[in-house]
Every structure is written in structure tokens, then in C-alpha cells.
Design an enzyme around this catalytic site. Sequence first.
Site, mmCIF file in Angstrom:
data_model
loop_
_atom_site.group_PDB
_atom_site.id
_atom_site.type_symbol
_atom_site.label_atom_id
_atom_site.label_comp_id
_atom_site.label_asym_id
_atom_site.label_seq_id
_atom_site.Cartn_x
_atom_site.Cartn_y
_atom_site.Cartn_z
ATOM 1 N N GLU A 184 0.817 -1.210 0.000
ATOM 2 C CA GLU A 184 0.000 0.000 0.000
ATOM 3 C C GLU A 184 0.852 1.263 0.000
ATOM 4 O OE1 GLU A 184 -3.061 0.089 -0.535
ATOM 5 O OE2 GLU A 184 -3.927 -1.822 0.093
ATOM 6 N N ARG A 188 0.592 3.786 -3.256
ATOM 7 C CA ARG A 188 -0.039 5.082 -2.962
ATOM 8 C C ARG A 188 0.994 6.186 -2.791
ATOM 9 N NH1 ARG A 188 -5.685 4.018 -0.008
ATOM 10 N NH2 ARG A 188 -5.759 1.755 -0.091
ATOM 11 N N ASP A 316 -4.597 -10.084 -8.060
ATOM 12 C CA ASP A 316 -4.836 -9.277 -9.246
ATOM 13 C C ASP A 316 -3.650 -8.515 -9.821
ATOM 14 O OD1 ASP A 316 -4.789 -7.696 -6.995
ATOM 15 O OD2 ASP A 316 -6.759 -6.810 -7.285
ATOM 16 N N GLU A 449 -12.165 -0.022 -10.279
ATOM 17 C CA GLU A 449 -11.706 -0.985 -11.291
ATOM 18 C C GLU A 449 -12.551 -0.996 -12.570
ATOM 19 O OE1 GLU A 449 -9.589 -1.642 -7.799
ATOM 20 O OE2 GLU A 449 -11.768 -1.626 -8.039
ATOM 21 N N THR A 533 -0.931 0.659 -10.335
ATOM 22 C CA THR A 533 -2.212 0.075 -9.948
ATOM 23 C C THR A 533 -3.047 1.020 -9.088
ATOM 24 O OG1 THR A 533 -3.222 -1.996 -9.192
ATOM 25 C CG2 THR A 533 -1.480 -1.057 -7.807
#
Length: 574
Positions: A184, A188, A316, A449, A533
Site C-alpha cells: 500500500e 499510494r 490481481d 476498477e 495500480t
Amino acid sequence: MARARSSSSRWRYLHPSYYLKRPKRLALLFIAFVSVSLVVWDRQTLVREHEVEVSKLNEQLVQLQNQLRNYVGDVDDIIKTSGKTSEPKKQAIEDDPVDIERRQKVKDAMIHAWTSYEKYAWGQDELQPQTKNGVNSFGGLGATLVDSLDTLFIMDLKEQFQKAREWVANSLDFNKDYEASVFETTIRVVGGLMSAYDLSGDKVFLEKARDISDRLLPAWNTPSGIPYNRINLAHGNAHNPGWTGGDSILADSGTEQLEFITLSQRTGDPKYQEKVENAITELRKTFPADGLLPIYINPHTGTASHSTITFGAMGDSFYEYLLKAWIQGNKTESVRHYREMWETSMKGLVSLIRRTTPSSFAYICEKNGDHLSDKMDELACFAPGMLALGSSGYGPEEARKFLSLAEELAWTCYNFYQSTPTKLAGENYFFHAGQDMSVGTSWNILRPETVESLFYLWRLTGNKTYKDWGWDIFQAFEKNSRIESGYVGLKDVNTGVKDNMMQSFFLAETLKYLYLLFSPSSVIPLDEWVFNTEAHPLKIVTRHDHIENIRGLNEQKPPARFRSRREDQKVQQH
């Protein structure tokens, strides 16, 4: 005497009396004179005509040169402003009134979300809109602020961007006794800072990205090179969460390549790239024939543990980054192995495709051992965009097949939204014979998404239907999630009951992809940028290094100015 007679004989031809006595010769002489005169006159006329023609051609050449200069100037202007994505001149080239209106509505939504964050949670990780306070869900790293930097820049919100930049420069501190998620924090914070640097050229973002990355780097110090997924930012102690049984998570371990490769390229220091590419090298050693890896990986041996295979939570973005690392390197031989691994995994993905009855919605199953589960996360709705983005690397027949599958899956994901009373999608769906789809976990936390895939499909097909679907989703967010103090998710998409969290990725991803969906393709063009992502665009840099020898990176120069998808909810279930 003979010589004198000969000379006199020659001169008689010049005397008029000679010809007067010989009329035939006079006539011949006259004819010859007229002929020569005509030839000379015709020659002069042709020369004059040619001169006129050449003059005209020169004029035309000058005009063409001027036009070419003007054209080159226009192209240069476009190139120079390609990072300044909100330039009105550039957008006017291919805008239409509907797109302009929709884009402004999305921008207004961003202003509302940002202003609410600024008012009630400035500098904290996320806003709780219902109670009008901030919460540090990521250790106090200003997650929403950093996540939003490039969105503010792209939307040309200059004052907001500048204020956020000053906070990053003066208040962002990573020396925290906090157990951070490596994944994360990378997608981010590192991704947000590197994107802000690539867009603005401001080195404060690069310096901060290097600081946090140096604190994350010890997570890769494992026997296999597969990273631990949590690390203390102040002390550097890395480990895995207890609920994984000591294993690392696939998506968490294979979704740092774009950010760390970018950092190595911009700083000239190869250590970041080496760490993340070593992990891929390790996974490649035992990569299965179908390219499908379970979600748990042993960081000591580098081998997969017996666990679920999924394109949803915890699996994913590993597959996403195989494709995007190839794109990031500009598809050269140096990054060909990423593409090869991705194509292998896409064969595995195809083997998981099933279709519902009676409506024949395509969906991606989950797999455990030999058992297929008819369940699909909304998180897996990134896959249509990924398939569309990767289809062009195939030959014509395969490209058509994968693009068609992408379009089928996007239709399913759009119907995740359309099938509920609120027109917002649940977290996951189950499929039963004769019933098509039904909501499983019924919350919606403002995820991006499906909108992400609609963005890619619009860019790559030009089909305006995807814009209309995106507008439907945006309107559902406006109706159900917007409140006076920001945006909230829903506890239940069937009843519309609201939660109390404005996720940072709503500003970083959902609103950004919606804005780009209604923007010209010249805004963040896909041949120049690749999105991480968390929807942070990073500049594509052609690579000619090799995975075995990447120290040539220190020759790279910084560019000119110019989430797994997250396991959050999965973790809560444990």
C-alpha cells in the site's frame, strides 16, 4: 598567287551580287535564315516560360516550407505540453460539448472531495465524512493528499496542487514507528510522489520518494528475495502478517516493479530496480505452465503455497504488473520476459472463463486445487482494461480474441452496477445456473476498477458506449455517495445505507479515470505513460538493460518537466 585566289573565292559568298545572279541559292539562304530565327525565338520563348514556371514553383516551395514550419511548431507545442494535461488549447482539438460538460462535473466532484478533505482531515490519511474528522489508516503519511497530487495536476487545480506540494515539502515525515504495508505504501505514496515528479518536474517529490523507498527496501532482505509485506518505517523490521501463516501475498510481492524501476531510472541508483526484479526472477524459476500463481508465496523458498488462485483480492495486480513492466520499458527485448510471463498467465485466465445462464455474462472463476468457484470480485474488473491494453502485443487473430473477451468482461462488470437498486456494485458476485449474478458481499467502497477498464476500452476502441457506462456509474456515485462533507461508501448497495470513509483511491483512481474517460486521448497518452495500480501515471522510458545486468541505469536522466488491488477488506475478514 594560288593562295590569294582561294581567299578571294571564299569572300565572294558574302557578296550580295553573288546571290542575285543565283536565285535558287538566295532562296535557300532565306529559308535557312528563317529556320534559324524560328529556332532561336522558340528557344528563348521556352526559356522564358521555364523561368516563369520555376518562379511559380519557387513560390509554392516557400509556401510549403512556411506551412511545414507552422506544422512543426504546432507539433512541438503539443509535445512540450504533453505533461501539462489540462491545457485548454490541446483539449479543444477533439472535444465535444457532452464530454466537456461531463468532465467539468467530474472536476467539480474532485473539488468537493478535496475541499472536504482539506477542511476536516488535512494532512491525515483519510477523511471520515459523516463525523467530519480525519483518520490515520496508513500511519499518518498523508495518504489522501499524496494520492491526489497527480489528479490535482491533471485537472489543472493549480492552487490546490501548490498547497499540497508545500505540505509534502514541509510536513511529510516518514520517520514513524508504524508497521506499514509495503504494498500500500508503494502504490499510494511512492507511486503518488513519482507521478507528481514526472508530471511537474519538482524534485521535492523525487527526494521524498527516495526517502520512503529506502525505508521500505529492507523488506526484500529475505532468503528468496520475495519481500515481506509489512515493515516498521522507523526501525526497518520486516515481517508478514500472522493471518497468512508467515507467507507473503502474491499481489503484495509482485506489485512494486513500476514504482521502484521508475525510482532507479530517475535517480540513477539501480538498487531499487534490482530488489523488485530479483523477486520476479525468483517467481519465474518455478512459473507454472498456466501462469497462475496461488495468492500465498513462501518468502524463504520462493515457492507457492497451496492456496486460492484469483484475479481478485491478493492476486490481481501481480498479473497487471507483468504487462505494465513490459510497457514501462517500451516493449524492448530487455523487458520481453515480462510479456512472456503475462501471455502465459492469460492462457490461464482464459481457462477460468465461464458464462452465465440465461444471459451469457462472461466472468472469471476463482480456483483452489482442481475446484473452480463461481465467484468474481469487483476488484477483478481491472482485467478487461488489462486485456484490452495487452491485446495489441498479439498477432491479429489473438488480438481480436482478447479484445473481444475484454469487451465481454466489461459488460459483466458494468452489470455488477446496473443489477443493484443503487446502481453501485457490490464487493463480489456469485453466479448460479439460470440466475446470472447475485451480490455476495454487498458493500461498495468507491472502488475504481470498472471505470478503469472503461477508460482503457474507450481509448483503445473509440466506442463511445464506454463513456456512457462510465457516466452512469458517476451519476450513481453522485446520487448515493455524495454528502455535504465529502463522499462515502455504502454498507449495502441494496439499501443504500452509507458508511463513514472517503477512501484515498476515490480521488487517486475513481475520479481520475472518470475525468480521463471524458478527456481527449492527448491527455496522458498511453504511448507515453503507464499507470500504476493506483492510477498514478509514470513516464515510459525505453530500456536496453538486462535483468541479469541492470547497473547501466545510472546513465538514465530524469525526464523533463513537462493496490493490488487492495486486500483491505480481505484482511478484515481474518
